[in-house]
Design an enzyme around this catalytic site. Structure first.
Site, PDB file in Angstrom:
ATOM      1  N   ASP A  52      83.837  17.641 120.891  1.00  0.00           N
ATOM      2  CA  ASP A  52      83.408  19.046 120.907  1.00  0.00           C
ATOM      3  C   ASP A  52      83.044  19.395 119.472  1.00  0.00           C
ATOM      4  OD1 ASP A  52      83.244  21.939 121.396  1.00  0.00           O
ATOM      5  OD2 ASP A  52      84.294  21.528 123.260  1.00  0.00           O
ATOM      6  N   HIS A  65      79.706  18.772 119.114  1.00  0.00           N
ATOM      7  CA  HIS A  65      78.841  19.843 119.608  1.00  0.00           C
ATOM      8  C   HIS A  65      78.211  20.597 118.447  1.00  0.00           C
ATOM      9  CE1 HIS A  65      80.806  20.170 123.874  1.00  0.00           C
ATOM     10  NE2 HIS A  65      80.394  18.959 123.570  1.00  0.00           N
TER      11      HIS A  65
END
Length: 547
Positions: free
Chosen positions: A297, A331
């Site tokens: 992430d 991310h």
């Protein structure tokens, strides 16, 4: 005489404003934030002397924690984890203890979830029920994890859910055969029935008044723990250690002061659900340097609480220096938000490289958060193979950000309206992205005072500026495939585009919206644009000045 007095008053006013700005600017590139580093006694407490066994079978939770307790009780020092494979449950740190994980030592956190009791914790900015973290410490002074060894959170196949589309066919078949539960639509795998049940209930992890921890037991597996959580600690050091395969966020510092990370390595699978590398939340005086993050992430992430709960806490993340770091596949490479309700300020990022991240520089929020993010300084950033935007400012995180063209009733700002302003970003090179730059504010709160300078951005598309105010792009080279238009301005004011370099474009600039104004294009070769600027949805040619 009157004109002279008026001119003198103006000069005095400008000088006063400049002096005030200098006085209020606590830090600059020549005066960077600093974090105090803990100092420890040299007394050493070997976990073997407390009964620990490196046989890959023995559960060493009691032995490791006993060594930590003894060390702290005797004034502190070093708790030594020698080379070997050490199985353990949750480790609880204490003040004045340096937990030293020797080179080639592997601290493997047990797959037995019964070893992790439910506790009252904090996750994504809310007070939440969690399983106890593999490593934790609360209200400590002088605490460290050092050494070149490895701490493994055992997240894969034990704690995390995963989508079928994130695995090969062979990996999916192997995972399903290992147990767990497949969703009714066959697209997701859950590690247990308890996880699957928890996944269907909104806000199931939020601590509810009148409930005890036992009331949440049937969903226990759903409350995946962050791997390392340090709360309210002062003088924190993480150095040299590898943290990998976390069940949730990997490193989480919450309301800490004087935090230093150096030569730290985070290794999470690219498909690790919520596998953030590090989340620095409501912390003050932070240094993160010479470290490598491979995350499922966000990579380097700044937070400060969520919505009303975060605003009531009211603790910004401030005085932060990030330098000489590498982020893979996350991310976002460097991220602020989306839980930033307590604000963030005085953040410095320099000499970092992002490879294969979804977004490079990512600043995200949404209505309801509130919070002020300001005085962010970034320079010397290299990026390659960015999937989305190289640089993103977005106030529509996890929501659909439709066009605000023609909007008549603009909402009034409230304490729940977020603010982004005073960002200074320079010397950025990006080799490959979907879009070079996107700035997207709210009609009731534009993104303000963004200064982007000296960049080379190779991307499929160029620049979009939407609901923005006082945005400066200076000496920006755009090498893009889609150039109609290269730069799009919508409902934005005081836009300064200077020294824009490009090879050719179908259309250099397009302006939309009757609320757009004062767009200036200078020191730019407009002859390489096949079509003249266009003006739509109430915009007109008076909004653009070409010098």
């Amino acid at each position: 005489m009157k004109k002279i007095l008026t001119l003198s008053a103006c000069i005095l006013s400008v000088c006063t404003a400049q002096l005030k700005a200098q006085q209020t600017a606590k830090y600059s590139w020549s005066n960077l934030p600093k974090a105090a580093v803990p100092v420890f006694k040299t007394d050493t407490f070997n976990i073997v002397k407390y009964g620990a066994v490196a046989d890959g079978i023995t559960l060493n939770t009691k032995s490791i924690n006993a060594a930590i307790t003894a060390c702290s009780a005797q004034g502190g020092g070093v708790v030594l984890i020698p080379q070997g494979l050490w199985i353990t449950g949750p480790i609880v740190l204490k003040s004045n203890v340096n937990l030293y994980v020797s080179r080639a030592a592997l601290v493997q956190f047990t797959a037995d979830k019964s070893q992790y009791p439910l506790v009252e914790g904090n996750y994504e900015g809310h007070a939440s029920v969690r399983n106890q973290s593999p490593v934790s410490g609360t209200d400590l002074v002088n605490v460290a994890i050092t050494g070149g060894g490895i701490m493994d959170g055992n997240g894969t196949g034990i704690w995390r859910a995963i989508g079928k589309d994130r695995l090969t066919d062979a990996e999916w078949k192997q995972l399903v055969a290992s147990g767990g539960v497949v969703s009714e639509n066959g697209k997701s795998w859950y590690p247990s029935e308890a996880y699957a049940k928890g996944n269907t209930i909104k806000d199931v992890s939020l601590i509810q008044a009148g409930k005890s921890l036992s009331d949440y037991a049937e969903y226990k597996d759903f409350y995946r723990p962050n791997m390392v959580v340090l709360t309210g600690c002062k003088k924190v050091l993480l150095s040299g250690t590898t943290f990998q395969n976390s069940a949730n966020w990997c490193l989480h510092t919450l309301m800490c002061q004087d935090v230093t990370l150096t030569d730290v390595h985070v290794r999470n699978p690219w498909n690790a659900q919520n596998g953030d590398a590090i989340d620095v939340e409501s912390c003050k005086n932070v240094l993160i340097e010479n470290s490598t993050f491979d995350a499922g992430d966000d990579g380097l992430c700044i937070k400060s609480g969520r919505d009303e709960e975060g605003r009531k806490r009211g603790i910004p993340t401030e005085n932060v220096l990030l330098r000489n770091n590498i982020v893979y596949r996350a991310h976002g490479g460097f991220v602020i938000g989306s839980e930033m309700s307590g604000g963030a300020r005085n953040i410095f990022v320099t000499d970092c490289t992002f490879i294969g991240t979804d977004i490079g520089l990512r600043f995200k929020t949404v209505r309801g958060r509130g919070g002020l993010v300001e005085d962010i300084y970034i320079k010397n950033i290299a990026m390659r193979n960015i999937i989305g935007e190289a640089i993103l400012f977005d106030m529509y995180y996890m929501t659909k950000g439709g066009s605000t063209l023609g909007i008549k009733n603009i909402p009034e700002p409230t304490e729940a309206t977020p603010q982004f302003k005073n960002f200074y970003v320079s010397n950025v090179v990006c080799d490959g992205a979907e879009r070079a730059i996107l700035v997207r504010g709210l009609p009731e709160m534009s993104i303000k005072n963004i200064y982007l300078e000296n960049m080379v951005l190779k991307a499929n598309t160029g620049v979009q500026l939407i609901e923005a105010n006082n945005i400066s792009l200076k000496n920006i080279t755009l090498e893009t495939k889609d150039t109609k238009p290269l730069i799009y301005v919508e409902s934005s004011t005081n836009i300064n585009l200077s020294g824009i370099k490009y090879t050719s474009a179908e259309q250099l600039i397009s302006i939309a919206g009757e609320r757009s104004a004062n767009v200036t294009l200078s020191n730019t070769n407009t002859a390489n644009s096949k079509n003249k600027p266009d003006f739509t949805s109430g915009a007109d040619a008076k909004m653009l000045t070409i010098k």
